[in-house]
Design an enzyme around this catalytic site. Structure first.
Site, PDB file in Angstrom:
ATOM      1  N   TYR A 141      44.227  -0.488  73.149  1.00 40.64           N
ATOM      2  CA  TYR A 141      42.751  -0.964  73.548  1.00 40.64           C
ATOM      3  C   TYR A 141      42.668  -2.138  74.650  1.00 40.64           C
ATOM      4  O   TYR A 141      43.194  -3.268  74.569  1.00 40.64           O
ATOM      5  CB  TYR A 141      42.200  -1.476  72.074  1.00 40.64           C
ATOM      6  CG  TYR A 141      40.768  -2.014  71.857  1.00 40.64           C
ATOM      7  CD1 TYR A 141      39.928  -1.307  73.007  1.00 40.64           C
ATOM      8  CD2 TYR A 141      40.334  -2.724  71.098  1.00 40.64           C
ATOM      9  CE1 TYR A 141      38.389  -1.734  72.930  1.00 40.64           C
ATOM     10  CE2 TYR A 141      38.744  -3.072  71.223  1.00 40.64           C
ATOM     11  CZ  TYR A 141      38.148  -2.559  72.045  1.00 40.64           C
ATOM     12  OH  TYR A 141      36.752  -2.591  72.016  1.00 40.64           O
ATOM     13  N   LYS A 169      41.997   3.108  74.638  1.00 35.57           N
ATOM     14  CA  LYS A 169      40.231   3.031  74.560  1.00 35.57           C
ATOM     15  C   LYS A 169      40.170   1.850  75.379  1.00 35.57           C
ATOM     16  O   LYS A 169      40.521   0.883  75.589  1.00 35.57           O
ATOM     17  CB  LYS A 169      40.215   2.415  73.152  1.00 35.57           C
ATOM     18  CG  LYS A 169      38.594   2.206  72.810  1.00 35.57           C
ATOM     19  CD  LYS A 169      38.471   1.323  71.422  1.00 35.57           C
ATOM     20  CE  LYS A 169      36.938   0.883  71.509  1.00 35.57           C
ATOM     21  NZ  LYS A 169      36.439   0.108  70.117  1.00 35.57           N
TER      22      LYS A 169
END
Length: 302
Positions: A141, A169
């Site tokens: 992330y 992400k």
């Protein structure tokens, strides 16, 4: 989970799910299971639990594990359940990852360590420690707006060599940088910023990790399908039709607050309660949300 593949290891449409709580602030596992079922019934083939939108900084590891177990029991045969394993304490992140795996999670979301502002070597070693802790696939992330630091190109290249690291992400806003990394590493990219969903998909992203998905899962799935079919005009029209919903959730600057308020007003969860330092929408904001929901076609005007 028809969208799950080597190029879409976590599916195509995921929502970073809120963690429902009772009015006194306890995690409401029954409401979480119902919410997960609602999302999977509306376009989702994956869910992310215990992320920022799920108030991970203020839920404790046993609560995180109980939430994972409840959601896996509710939808684990229909959706990929990804669990956040984020901390600026590497040993703590490892424990979260281990307990998430024991609770039945299908994958991990591992954020770069926040607040401490580690070096790239520190980010790399932290991430490898968490990725080594279980056999689960890992989605990195990258969210420098919250962590201050971001993964360098060289760090992403090194992490892409780890057998468990398969996806990113991306909430950097850097669509071109993501396209370069996708081409260079083969990592599957998931857009983590709803206003950029279409842009990322058009540049080759595998899917979406959304907040707006709480109220627009079917539309997100339709947009992904249109991009897959090469119909960018339809994808663009679908995206534009979602703009009122994107503005409703993302426009205030705190999507978790707005998502819980919307879900309460829609009757999907019983309470919009949050844990400090997050504060639930007050009466004035609730009226703003209600009016926006009417505009977005989510409620009928009183």
């Amino acid at each position: 989970m028809s969208h799950v593949s080597s190029s879409r290891p976590f599916g195509a449409v995921l929502t970073a799910m809120v963690t429902p709580m009772t009015a006194d602030g306890a995690v409401d596992l029954a409401a979480a299971a119902r919410l997960a079922q609602h999302l999977v019934d509306h376009g989702h083939d994956g869910l992310v639990l215990n992320g920022t939108t799920g108030e991970s900084p203020t839920t404790h590891t046993p609560e995180k594990s109980d939430l994972i177990a409840a959601v896996v029991a509710a939808v684990g045969d229909r959706a990929v359940v990804v669990a956040g394993a984020g901390s600026n304490d590497t040993a703590h992140a490892v424990r979260i990852a281990e307990q998430a795996a024991a609770a039945g999670a299908h994958g991990l979301l591992v954020v770069s360590p926040y607040y401490s502002r580690p070096s790239q070597e520190g980010i790399y070693q932290h991430t490898v420690a968490v990725a080594d802790a279980t056999a689960l696939r890992v989605m990195l992330y990258d969210v420098p707006g919250r962590t201050v630091v971001r993964y360098s190109a060289q760090t992403l290249d090194r992490l892409a060599d780890h057998p468990n690291v398969v996806a990113v992400k991306d909430a950097t806003g850097d669509v071109y940088g993501a396209a370069r990394t996708m081409a260079r590493t083969g990592l599957a990219y998931y857009c983590g910023d709803d206003p950029l969903n279409l842009a990322f998909l058009a540049h080759g992203a595998a899917g979406i990790v959304s907040m707006v998905g709480h109220i627009a899962g079917d539309e997100l799935a339709a947009m992904v399908a249109a991009v897959d079919a090469g119909d960018l005009a339809l994808a663009r029209a679908t995206f534009v039709a979602m703009l009122p919903k994107i503005e409703l959730i993302c426009g205030s600057g705190n999507g978790a607050v707005r998502a819980k308020a919307v879900l309460e007003l829609a009757g999907v969860i019983p309470s919009r309660a949050m844990r400090l330092p997050q504060v639930a929408a007050d009466a004035d904001e609730l009226e703003v949300v209600r009016a926006a929901m009417v505009t977005a076609g989510l409620l009928v005007a009183l």
